[in-house]
Design an enzyme around this catalytic site. Structure first.
Site, PDB file in Angstrom:
ATOM      1  N   CYS A 109      81.286  38.056  31.924  1.00 47.93           N
ATOM      2  CA  CYS A 109      82.085  39.279  31.811  1.00 47.93           C
ATOM      3  C   CYS A 109      82.892  39.157  30.522  1.00 47.93           C
ATOM      4  O   CYS A 109      82.929  38.101  29.904  1.00 47.93           O
ATOM      5  CB  CYS A 109      83.069  39.398  32.968  1.00 47.93           C
ATOM      6  SG  CYS A 109      82.280  39.393  34.576  1.00 47.93           S
ATOM      7  N   ARG A 130      78.819  41.576  26.981  1.00 52.14           N
ATOM      8  CA  ARG A 130      78.974  40.505  27.967  1.00 52.14           C
ATOM      9  C   ARG A 130      78.818  41.014  29.406  1.00 52.14           C
ATOM     10  O   ARG A 130      78.800  40.220  30.351  1.00 52.14           O
ATOM     11  CB  ARG A 130      80.350  39.846  27.822  1.00 52.14           C
ATOM     12  CG  ARG A 130      80.607  39.261  26.455  1.00 52.14           C
ATOM     13  CD  ARG A 130      81.993  38.671  26.384  1.00 52.14           C
ATOM     14  NE  ARG A 130      82.150  37.566  27.295  1.00 52.14           N
ATOM     15  CZ  ARG A 130      81.803  36.313  27.051  1.00 52.14           C
ATOM     16  NH1 ARG A 130      81.276  36.001  25.884  1.00 52.14           N
ATOM     17  NH2 ARG A 130      81.979  35.366  27.950  1.00 52.14           N
ATOM     18  N   TRP A 153      80.113  42.036  34.610  1.00 56.28           N
ATOM     19  CA  TRP A 153      78.718  41.768  34.959  1.00 56.28           C
ATOM     20  C   TRP A 153      78.799  41.091  36.310  1.00 56.28           C
ATOM     21  O   TRP A 153      79.203  39.938  36.419  1.00 56.28           O
ATOM     22  CB  TRP A 153      78.080  40.859  33.915  1.00 56.28           C
ATOM     23  CG  TRP A 153      76.632  40.624  34.180  1.00 56.28           C
ATOM     24  CD1 TRP A 153      76.067  39.516  34.748  1.00 56.28           C
ATOM     25  CD2 TRP A 153      75.554  41.502  33.885  1.00 56.28           C
ATOM     26  NE1 TRP A 153      74.718  39.666  34.822  1.00 56.28           N
ATOM     27  CE2 TRP A 153      74.364  40.873  34.302  1.00 56.28           C
ATOM     28  CE3 TRP A 153      75.476  42.770  33.306  1.00 56.28           C
ATOM     29  CZ2 TRP A 153      73.106  41.462  34.155  1.00 56.28           C
ATOM     30  CZ3 TRP A 153      74.232  43.350  33.166  1.00 56.28           C
ATOM     31  CH2 TRP A 153      73.067  42.702  33.582  1.00 56.28           C
ATOM     32  N   ASN A 165      86.674  36.032  34.023  1.00 55.40           N
ATOM     33  CA  ASN A 165      85.288  35.832  33.625  1.00 55.40           C
ATOM     34  C   ASN A 165      84.878  34.460  34.133  1.00 55.40           C
ATOM     35  O   ASN A 165      85.517  33.473  33.789  1.00 55.40           O
ATOM     36  CB  ASN A 165      85.176  35.884  32.095  1.00 55.40           C
ATOM     37  CG  ASN A 165      83.829  35.370  31.601  1.00 55.40           C
ATOM     38  OD1 ASN A 165      82.819  35.547  32.260  1.00 55.40           O
ATOM     39  ND2 ASN A 165      83.820  34.733  30.446  1.00 55.40           N
ATOM     40  N   GLY A 166      83.850  34.393  34.971  1.00 63.51           N
ATOM     41  CA  GLY A 166      83.407  33.091  35.487  1.00 63.51           C
ATOM     42  C   GLY A 166      83.112  33.200  36.964  1.00 63.51           C
ATOM     43  O   GLY A 166      82.919  34.290  37.506  1.00 63.51           O
ATOM     44  N   GLU A 193      53.581  32.497  28.802  1.00 65.61           N
ATOM     45  CA  GLU A 193      54.889  33.033  28.422  1.00 65.61           C
ATOM     46  C   GLU A 193      55.106  32.908  26.906  1.00 65.61           C
ATOM     47  O   GLU A 193      55.640  33.814  26.264  1.00 65.61           O
ATOM     48  CB  GLU A 193      55.997  32.313  29.217  1.00 65.61           C
ATOM     49  CG  GLU A 193      57.422  32.601  28.804  1.00 65.61           C
ATOM     50  CD  GLU A 193      57.824  34.079  28.880  1.00 65.61           C
ATOM     51  OE1 GLU A 193      57.045  34.903  29.395  1.00 65.61           O
ATOM     52  OE2 GLU A 193      58.923  34.406  28.395  1.00 65.61           O
ATOM     53  N   LYS A 208      55.824  35.969  24.264  1.00 64.13           N
ATOM     54  CA  LYS A 208      56.984  36.007  23.358  1.00 64.13           C
ATOM     55  C   LYS A 208      56.525  36.278  21.941  1.00 64.13           C
ATOM     56  O   LYS A 208      57.079  37.119  21.246  1.00 64.13           O
ATOM     57  CB  LYS A 208      57.747  34.665  23.359  1.00 64.13           C
ATOM     58  CG  LYS A 208      58.616  34.350  24.524  1.00 64.13           C
ATOM     59  CD  LYS A 208      59.877  35.157  24.637  1.00 64.13           C
ATOM     60  CE  LYS A 208      59.649  36.420  25.389  1.00 64.13           C
ATOM     61  NZ  LYS A 208      59.593  36.382  26.825  1.00 64.13           N
ATOM     62  N   GLU A 261      55.061  39.885  21.390  1.00 65.03           N
ATOM     63  CA  GLU A 261      55.951  41.046  21.497  1.00 65.03           C
ATOM     64  C   GLU A 261      56.940  41.174  20.343  1.00 65.03           C
ATOM     65  O   GLU A 261      57.332  42.277  20.003  1.00 65.03           O
ATOM     66  CB  GLU A 261      56.649  41.125  22.859  1.00 65.03           C
ATOM     67  CG  GLU A 261      57.720  40.120  23.140  1.00 65.03           C
ATOM     68  CD  GLU A 261      58.360  40.308  24.520  1.00 65.03           C
ATOM     69  OE1 GLU A 261      58.482  41.443  24.999  1.00 65.03           O
ATOM     70  OE2 GLU A 261      58.755  39.298  25.109  1.00 65.03           O
ATOM     71  N   HIS A 307      34.643  27.568  27.614  1.00 68.32           N
ATOM     72  CA  HIS A 307      33.987  28.707  28.285  1.00 68.32           C
ATOM     73  C   HIS A 307      34.141  29.999  27.494  1.00 68.32           C
ATOM     74  O   HIS A 307      33.887  31.071  28.028  1.00 68.32           O
ATOM     75  CB  HIS A 307      34.558  28.876  29.698  1.00 68.32           C
ATOM     76  CG  HIS A 307      34.292  27.699  30.575  1.00 68.32           C
ATOM     77  ND1 HIS A 307      33.091  27.494  31.199  1.00 68.32           N
ATOM     78  CD2 HIS A 307      35.064  26.631  30.885  1.00 68.32           C
ATOM     79  CE1 HIS A 307      33.137  26.353  31.883  1.00 68.32           C
ATOM     80  NE2 HIS A 307      34.329  25.814  31.702  1.00 68.32           N
ATOM     81  N   LYS A 359      63.613  47.452  27.098  1.00 64.84           N
ATOM     82  CA  LYS A 359      64.122  46.295  27.846  1.00 64.84           C
ATOM     83  C   LYS A 359      63.742  46.386  29.312  1.00 64.84           C
ATOM     84  O   LYS A 359      63.388  45.390  29.931  1.00 64.84           O
ATOM     85  CB  LYS A 359      65.647  46.220  27.685  1.00 64.84           C
ATOM     86  CG  LYS A 359      66.301  45.067  28.424  1.00 64.84           C
ATOM     87  CD  LYS A 359      65.916  43.730  27.803  1.00 64.84           C
ATOM     88  CE  LYS A 359      66.405  42.550  28.601  1.00 64.84           C
ATOM     89  NZ  LYS A 359      65.640  41.322  28.304  1.00 64.84           N
TER      90      LYS A 359
HETATM   91  O1  M6R Z   1      63.381  43.262  34.306  1.00 71.08           O
HETATM   92  P1  M6R Z   1      62.090  42.598  34.655  1.00 71.08           P
HETATM   93  O2  M6R Z   1      62.219  41.102  34.743  1.00 71.08           O
HETATM   94  O3  M6R Z   1      61.468  43.144  35.904  1.00 71.08           O
HETATM   95  O4  M6R Z   1      61.126  42.912  33.456  1.00 71.08           O
HETATM   96  C1  M6R Z   1      59.785  42.537  33.492  1.00 71.08           C
HETATM   97  C2  M6R Z   1      59.130  42.681  32.134  1.00 71.08           C
HETATM   98  O5  M6R Z   1      59.185  44.013  31.717  1.00 71.08           O
HETATM   99  C3  M6R Z   1      59.781  41.787  31.081  1.00 71.08           C
HETATM  100  O6  M6R Z   1      59.794  40.459  31.474  1.00 71.08           O
HETATM  101  C4  M6R Z   1      59.057  41.916  29.731  1.00 71.08           C
HETATM  102  O7  M6R Z   1      57.768  41.393  29.847  1.00 71.08           O
HETATM  103  C5  M6R Z   1      59.864  41.220  28.626  1.00 71.08           C
HETATM  104  N1  M6R Z   1      59.989  42.061  27.488  1.00 71.08           N
HETATM  105  C6  M6R Z   1      59.251  39.944  28.166  1.00 71.08           C
HETATM  106  O8  M6R Z   1      59.978  39.330  27.163  1.00 71.08           O
END
Ligand code: M6R
Length: 612
Positions: A2, A27, A74, A100-101, A485, A489, A492, A508, A607
């Site tokens: 927060c 935050r 938050w 905050n905490g 993963e 990263k 994207e 394969h 996001k």
């Molecule tokens: O909010 P969520 O964890 O449900 O989101 C899922 C995906 O949309 C999210 O992880 C997305 O793949 C990210 N941009 C990856 O970095």
């Protein structure tokens, strides 16, 4: 996470507090509030929603008073609501607190106060602080330092992390600020002083700041500040002049939120783990978690994107530690097939935002079919958290950058805790092993910190490789999940074509793509499979592909075959993903920068994907 602030001086406090909160909104932004003191007592305005909602509420109102405290929230304890918003007051309304905490022992303190007839109005951990100060201040007979002494008595009873700003009607000339494991800085002005969780909130008033140390208390007057160390002794702390540019300051000095969030991971992992460890035992404060696996015959995990990759790690870990069958599915796939569900399935849903449309739909389907739903999410009060039967919160704090980093590692931490607890209950983990696993988890935050200190090595490697046409990630078992993963990263935010495959699949098909324009990053932490991985790396090198191996510190077998080796601190094999992903996050970040992109706002991506 927060944001807190406080102001004392000659100007009207309300607009200054709102201005500071704007700079702290990164935050936390699920609710906000201020308390301003004048001769009539505190005027408190607080509301659920972003700061703009509070601002709107204040539009036609003048709140007079030149002392105040403020908060942008938050949620961690109690969902976002007007009542749970800060500031919180004691029963008399004479003491207000922003925090905050996390107060880890708030439940026992709450019970102690309730036994003394204190009535609570919120679900927060913070409210106990206001009531406790009120309790102890009665012993101080309103002496000059009565508020300070009462605060000191309360602090001696608190466990957890906190940055606090405290104001009281009987002490209208001061704000008390406290810091333990949560940041707090004091801005020194002329005839005014301002405190905040972070520097940006101070910069429009002053660039002269005192960084509070852990355990310190500051008594802030309009024209001076008195400081006490953890032992209660008066100390004089140096004043630093800050010359950061204001925009960089909002990211804590980092160039991007993503880099900041990568670096937040050590603290976020500690925040996710610590409150759930009591005397070397895993204890979930969230109701129902312990019972949620009672009689479970199978676990089904669904999620999207990064959260789905956490689910894949979860499969390996649950199967290894708790010997229970686990099925993992992408939420958008699950919702449109006709899944065979058992009545004794436990359905785990993972989502940072708790608002992803496909994830919610999968959860609702499982719920309709009678499954118990356990949500692992970062956002208290999100749709997922509200609709699930049980919820386990990651304590990553707000994640602003589109590319998920600290949400992922804290999701893993939650899955490890669940798997260990279940493995223990099902009799597959003995006393000694359990202890060792817990100790290994406890070391993870500091190991993450150590790893992050080596970011220059990854930056240098990225500067040599960022132009590669293709980047592949390979690994076996949990290392394969980290490959997935890592590839996500990289694609994207750097827009590099990148894929991941299980190393055993190399022959394969994927090997046909390997040439001198290819980089292959191998994640190798599963010792019993090292021989096989070494053969895979040789196959890459003999076709001209560049190669990086991410493996344990002190592991020497890869140096002769790989172009580069990046070492991560040693932990239990099944916990490696929480560390091995960090170099891959940094690699993606630096490739993105070197390719001229903005890693915080990648093209075409949002996001939170709240529509199909
Ligand atoms: O909010 P969520 O964890 O449900 O989101 C899922 C995906 O949309 C999210 O992880 C997305 O793949 C990210 N941009 C990856 O970095």
């Amino acid at each position: 996470m927060c944001g807190i602030t406080g102001y004392i001086g000659d100007s009207q406090a309300a607009p200054i507090l709102i201005g500071a909160l704007k700079k702290l909104e990164y935050r936390g932004y699920d609710s906000a509030g201020i308390a301003v003191l004048n001769e009539d007592g505190f005027t408190i305005r607080k509301t659920k929603g972003q700061l703009s909602v509070l601002e709107k509420k204040l539009e036609n109102e003048t709140i007079s008073g030149s002392l105040g405290i403020g908060h942008t929230r938050w949620a961690t304890h109690g969902e976002p609501s007007d009542i749970n918003s800060h500031p919180h007051t004691d029963v008399s309304g004479r003491i207000t607190v922003v925090h905050n905490g996390i107060i880890e022992n708030y439940l026992s303190l709450k019970e102690w106060l309730q036994a003394r007839d204190v009535v609570f109005i919120s679900d927060t951990d913070t409210e106990v602080i206001a009531h406790l100060i009120n309790y102890h201040i009665q012993e101080e007979a309103r002496e000059k330092h009565g508020l300070l002494r009462a605060v000191q008595k309360v602090l001696a009873r608190l466990e957890g992390s906190y940055a606090l700003a405290i104001a009281a009607t009987d002490y209208p000339d001061r704000i008390i600020a406290v810091r333990k494991d949560s940041p707090l800085v004091i801005g020194i002005g002329r005839g005014e002083n301002i405190i905040a969780s972070d520097i940006p909130a101070l910069l429009s008033h002053t660039r002269d700041v005192i960084y509070m140390e852990d355990g310190e208390i500051a008594v802030i007057y309009r024209d001076h500040v008195e400081m006490l160390n953890a032992a209660g002794d008066r100390v004089i702390r140096p004043v630093f002049h800050v010359d950061w540019d204001a925009e960089a300051a909002e990211k804590g000095g980092y160039t991007h939120f993503m880099l900041k969030e990568i670096h937040d991971q050590a603290a976020a992992l500690s925040d996710t783990l610590r409150p759930r460890l009591k005397d070397n035992e895993i204890v979930f404060e969230e109701p129902g978690i312990d019972e949620s696996f009672e009689g479970a015959e199978r676990i089904v995990i669904t999620a999207c994107g990064t959260a789905w990759h956490a689910a894949i790690v979860g499969k390996y870990v649950f199967e290894q530690l708790a010997r229970i069958p686990v099925e993992v599915d992408i939420a958008s796939e699950y919702r449109y097939r006709n899944p065979v569900q058992g009545r004794n399935d436990v359905f785990i849903v993972i989502s940072q935002s708790g608002e992803t449309a496909d994830t919610l739909a999968a959860m609702r389907l499982a719920k309709k079919n009678g499954n118990r739903i356990l949500a692992v999410t970062n956002v208290v009060g999100s749709t997922l958290a509200r609709e699930a039967d049980m919820k386990l919160y990651t304590r990553a704090g707000p994640e602003i950058a589109v590319a998920s980093t600290k949400a992922f590692t804290t999701q893993l931490m939650c899955l490890y805790l669940l798997a260990l607890k279940l493995g223990r209950r099902r009799g597959f983990i003995g006393d000694e092993d359990y202890k060792e696993y817990i100790q290994a988890l406890s070391r993870i935050p500091s190991q993450a910190e150590k790893l992050l200190a080596k970011q220059d090595l990854i930056q240098r490697f990225a500067s040599q490789q960022f132009n590669k046409a293709k980047v592949f990630f390979m690994g076996r078992q949990v290392d394969y999940a980290i490959g997935l993963e890592s590839a996500l990263k990289l694609k994207e935010i750097s827009y590099t074509h990148s894929e991941a495959f299980a190393a055993g699949e190399l022959k394969h098909g994927p090997i046909a793509l390997v040439d001198k324009n290819t980089l292959v990053v191998t994640v190798a932490t599963q010792k019993r499979l090292f021989d096989k991985i070494i053969s895979n790396i040789r196959e890459i090198s003999s076709r001209g592909g560049a190669s990086l191996v991410i493996t344990w510190e002190g592991e020497t077998v890869f140096a002769p075959v790989a172009g580069e080796v990046f070492a991560i601190p040693r932990t239990e094999d099944c916990f490696s993903p929480i560390l091995s992903i960090i170099p891959a996050q940094l690699f993606a970040y630096y490739c993105s920068i070197l390719r001229g992109n903005n890693p915080d706002k990648p093209r075409n991506l949002a996001k939170s994907v709240t529509v199909e």
